[in-house]
Scaffold this motif. Structure first.
Motif, short mmCIF file in Angstrom:
data_model
loop_
_atom_site.label_atom_id
_atom_site.label_comp_id
_atom_site.label_asym_id
_atom_site.label_seq_id
_atom_site.Cartn_x
_atom_site.Cartn_y
_atom_site.Cartn_z
N VAL A 79 18.09 -10.46 -20.02
CA VAL A 79 18.62 -10.15 -21.35
C VAL A 79 17.87 -10.93 -22.42
O VAL A 79 17.48 -10.38 -23.46
N ILE A 80 17.65 -12.22 -22.19
CA ILE A 80 16.95 -13.05 -23.17
C ILE A 80 15.52 -12.55 -23.36
O ILE A 80 15.05 -12.40 -24.50
N ILE A 81 14.82 -12.26 -22.25
CA ILE A 81 13.44 -11.78 -22.36
C ILE A 81 13.39 -10.44 -23.11
O ILE A 81 12.50 -10.21 -23.94
N THR A 82 14.35 -9.56 -22.84
CA THR A 82 14.38 -8.26 -23.51
C THR A 82 14.60 -8.41 -25.01
O THR A 82 13.90 -7.80 -25.83
N ILE A 83 15.58 -9.24 -25.38
CA ILE A 83 15.89 -9.44 -26.80
C ILE A 83 14.71 -10.07 -27.53
O ILE A 83 14.28 -9.61 -28.59
N VAL A 84 14.18 -11.15 -26.95
CA VAL A 84 13.06 -11.85 -27.59
C VAL A 84 11.83 -10.95 -27.65
O VAL A 84 11.15 -10.89 -28.69
N GLY A 85 11.53 -10.24 -26.57
CA GLY A 85 10.37 -9.37 -26.56
C GLY A 85 10.47 -8.26 -27.60
O GLY A 85 9.50 -7.97 -28.31
N THR A 86 11.66 -7.68 -27.73
CA THR A 86 11.87 -6.62 -28.73
C THR A 86 11.72 -7.15 -30.14
O THR A 86 11.05 -6.55 -30.99
N ASP A 87 12.34 -8.30 -30.39
CA ASP A 87 12.32 -8.87 -31.75
C ASP A 87 10.92 -9.32 -32.14
O ASP A 87 10.44 -9.02 -33.24
N VAL A 88 10.24 -10.01 -31.24
CA VAL A 88 8.88 -10.46 -31.53
C VAL A 88 7.94 -9.26 -31.67
O VAL A 88 7.07 -9.24 -32.55
N GLY A 89 8.13 -8.25 -30.82
CA GLY A 89 7.31 -7.05 -30.92
C GLY A 89 7.47 -6.36 -32.27
O GLY A 89 6.49 -5.93 -32.88
N PHE A 90 8.73 -6.30 -32.74
CA PHE A 90 8.97 -5.70 -34.05
C PHE A 90 8.33 -6.53 -35.16
O PHE A 90 7.77 -5.99 -36.12
N ALA A 91 8.42 -7.87 -35.04
CA ALA A 91 7.82 -8.74 -36.05
C ALA A 91 6.30 -8.58 -36.08
O ALA A 91 5.69 -8.54 -37.15
N LEU A 92 5.66 -8.47 -34.91
CA LEU A 92 4.21 -8.26 -34.85
C LEU A 92 3.82 -6.91 -35.42
O LEU A 92 2.81 -6.78 -36.14
N TYR A 93 4.64 -5.90 -35.12
CA TYR A 93 4.39 -4.56 -35.68
C TYR A 93 4.46 -4.60 -37.21
O TYR A 93 3.58 -4.07 -37.89
#
Length: 290
Positions: free
Chosen positions: A206-220
């Protein structure tokens, strides 16, 4: 026969004594604390927590910070002439809260930037994460410890951004949120054997999914999106996470001990202070920002 029956009755346990030794029924508050202990603490620490668990003081810090951040967002989204629900624009850009490289001599901006968010998606994401994780953490560790970790992430995030992404502004509470996530993640990882294996794996995923999604959106939003408005730095995510994985882990791993007497805490504080001093000197003497 009667004598044997009487003797056998004397060996029977006293029903009144059994009734006295029965534990009282669990209240709703007890069930909440039991659930929180299952999520936050390893098995060997849960009994200690449940013996002293109470709701006093309530999670004032994380709730107060969340209300303040929401109030500032509503102010800029509703009452300012440039109503900004979606992205960062003129009104927020000129806010006295936002961190801007050309205004970095106004030192309060290194903390106050956490009050301003770049759109409704940004504020909802940060509030959801810090309330869902921050309230249980604060009930266990209390407000002064959560405040220490949260603000370490906020300050570390802005200073890291000023060093490694010095040309960009910074908004949002992601540094503080990621500090809480980083501290919690390290505790789950280190105490994995003391947790139900599948439950521990679920939490890590869950932590990896949330962090990965949020960081991915920030990079986008930083490198790919062509939306109008000012670009903002994402470095605070990583710096806040590192602050949480060091200071946060130390704080969260000794909830029932005196933090001041833990040498790990002072090692983390010393490393954090060294970074802060370096970042301050960098901003004064070496920064390429205007």
């Amino acid at each position: 026969m009667e004598l044997e029956a009487m003797n056998s009755r004397e060996d029977w346990p006293d029903e009144t004594e059994e009734a006295k030794t029965e534990s009282p029924p669990k209240t709703c508050c007890d069930k909440i604390h039991e659930t929180i202990s299952n999520w936050i603490l390893p098995t060997n620490q849960r009994d200690t927590y449940l013996e002293r668990a109470n709701c006093l003081p309530p999670p004032i810090f994380i709730i107060s910070v969340s209300i303040a951040e929401l109030a500032v967002f509503i102010y800029y989204a509703v009452w300012m002439p440039q109503k900004q629900w979606i992205t960062l624009d003129t009104g927020v850009w000129n806010s006295p809260f936002i961190y801007r490289p050309d205004k970095r001599e106004e030192a309060w901006r290194f903390i106050s930037y956490m009050m301003v968010h770049a759109g409704v998606q940004h504020i909802i994401g940060n509030l959801a994460l810090q309330l869902l994780l921050g309230i249980p953490l604060e009930l266990v560790h209390k407000g002064h410890r959560i405040g220490l970790v949260y603000l370490a992430g906020v300050i570390g995030g802005s200073l890291a951004s000023s060093v490694f992404d010095s040309g960009l502004a910074l908004v949002g509470a992601s540094g503080g949120v990621y500090a809480l996530i980083g501290g919690y993640f390290m505790n789950v990882l280190v105490n994995f054997k003391d947790m139900i294996p599948l439950f521990g794996i679920f939490r890590i995923l869950v932590i990896i999914t949330i962090v990965g999604t949020d960081v991915g959106f920030a990079l986008y939003r930083r490198y790919i999106s062509h939306e109008t408005g000012q670009k903002v730095s994402f470095v605070a995510h990583f710096a806040g996470g590192l602050a949480g994985m060091s200071i946060g882990y130390t704080v969260f791993s000794c909830f029932d001990k005196n933090l001041i007497k833990d040498p790990r805490f002072w090692i983390c504080i010393a490393a954090y202070a060294a970074f802060v001093i370096f970042a301050v000197l960098f901003n004064i003497f070496l920064s390429p920002a205007p």
